[in-house]
Enzyme design. Structure first.
Site, PDB file in Angstrom:
ATOM      1  CB  SER A 189      -0.896   0.005   1.238  1.00  0.00           C
ATOM      2  OG  SER A 189      -1.585   1.231   1.379  1.00  0.00           O
TER       3      SER A 189
ATOM      4  CE1 TYR B 284      -3.888  -2.151   5.298  1.00  0.00           C
ATOM      5  CE2 TYR B 284      -2.919  -0.050   4.655  1.00  0.00           C
ATOM      6  CZ  TYR B 284      -3.559  -1.226   4.315  1.00  0.00           C
ATOM      7  OH  TYR B 284      -3.858  -1.488   3.001  1.00  0.00           O
TER       8      TYR B 284
END
Length: 263
Positions: A139, A152
């Site tokens: 990401s 995350y």
């Protein structure tokens, strides 16, 4: 016949990979948390692509025993692999002190431990002659530390670094490509996040299908990493140049405003 193994196959991005590869006539081995949703997905594929080889098996990626059982099933079905696409991920967003121990374990295992486990097991079930492909979905959130999105961003950074290192180890045996997408409008909460980020959220977002197509093209070319979308490349360039203190200030201010736990 070799299969492409896709984790998170019932999700928005995983589903896009499924559809693109089904259209190409590639045999699919699909997994996700829900056996019911996997069965529904298989039924849909059999309806739209009657001759397409499709196998499914639910798996709790946080469980070592479930992962072992998953690959024991694959061996029992004599499934060999040509590609692994590790899409599954948990994007819980909140202050670290508001996590439970269970949520910490859940997010880190799905995002990182599960990826390494599946990659390791998949390599043993593929032909390492240079054609085997490993796609990991990281990401843009992993390019810098992110307050209020700390687990995350950290797990995605770890996945990126592992993928690049593994690519070097497997040179000549397998292709390993790590994908760095921006926002992908799948669930409703993610769509709202994209809107909340204003101009940059809008221009950096890409549809699941666009990300899937760019990812498959990148691994075919044996790219080390792939930032999906022009504006995401611009964002990464300026982020890399900005002082870390400025990055943290901006991210903390923006991400402290919302909290979500979709899992």
């Amino acid at each position: 016949m070799d299969y492409t193994l896709i984790t998170g196959a019932c999700g928005g991005l995983g589903g896009a990979f499924v559809r693109v590869l089904a259209e190409r006539g590639e045999a699919l081995f699909l997994t996700g948390r829900s056996e019911e949703r996997l069965n529904a997905l298989a039924a849909e594929l059999h309806r739209d692509f009657p001759d397409l080889p499709v196998k499914t098996r639910a798996c709790d990626l946080t469980s070592e025993e479930d992962r072992k059982a998953f690959f024991a099933f694959a061996d029992g079905e004599q499934i060999t692999l040509s590609r692994l696409i590790y899409v599954a991920g948990v994007d819980t967003q909140k202050a670290f002190e508001n996590y439970t121990q269970e949520k910490i374990v859940f997010q880190t295992r799905v995002n990182f431990e599960g990826a390494l486990s599946f990659i390791h097991a998949s390599l043993k079930r593929g032909t390492l002659n240079g054609a085997f492909e490993v796609l990991t979905i990281s990401s843009m959130s992993g390019i810098c530390p992110m307050p209020y999105f700390a687990i995350y961003s950290a797990t995605k950074k770890a996945l990126s670094q592992f993928s690049v290192a593994l690519r070097s180890e497997l040179k000549g045996k397998a292709k390993v490509t790590c994908i760095l997408p921006g926002g992908i409008p799948t669930r409703e909460d993610i769509k709202q996040d994209i809107i909340g980020h204003g101009f940059w959220g809008k221009v950096s977002a890409k549809s699941p299908r666009a990300v899937a197509l760019a990812s498959l093209k990148a691994v075919k070319k044996n790219k080390k990493t792939k930032v999906v979308g022009f504006w995401n490349k611009v964002i990464k360039f300026f982020t890399d140049m900005a002082p870390l203190s400025l990055q943290l200030h901006f991210i903390k201010k923006r991400w402290s405003k919302t909290e979500k736990d979709a899992f």
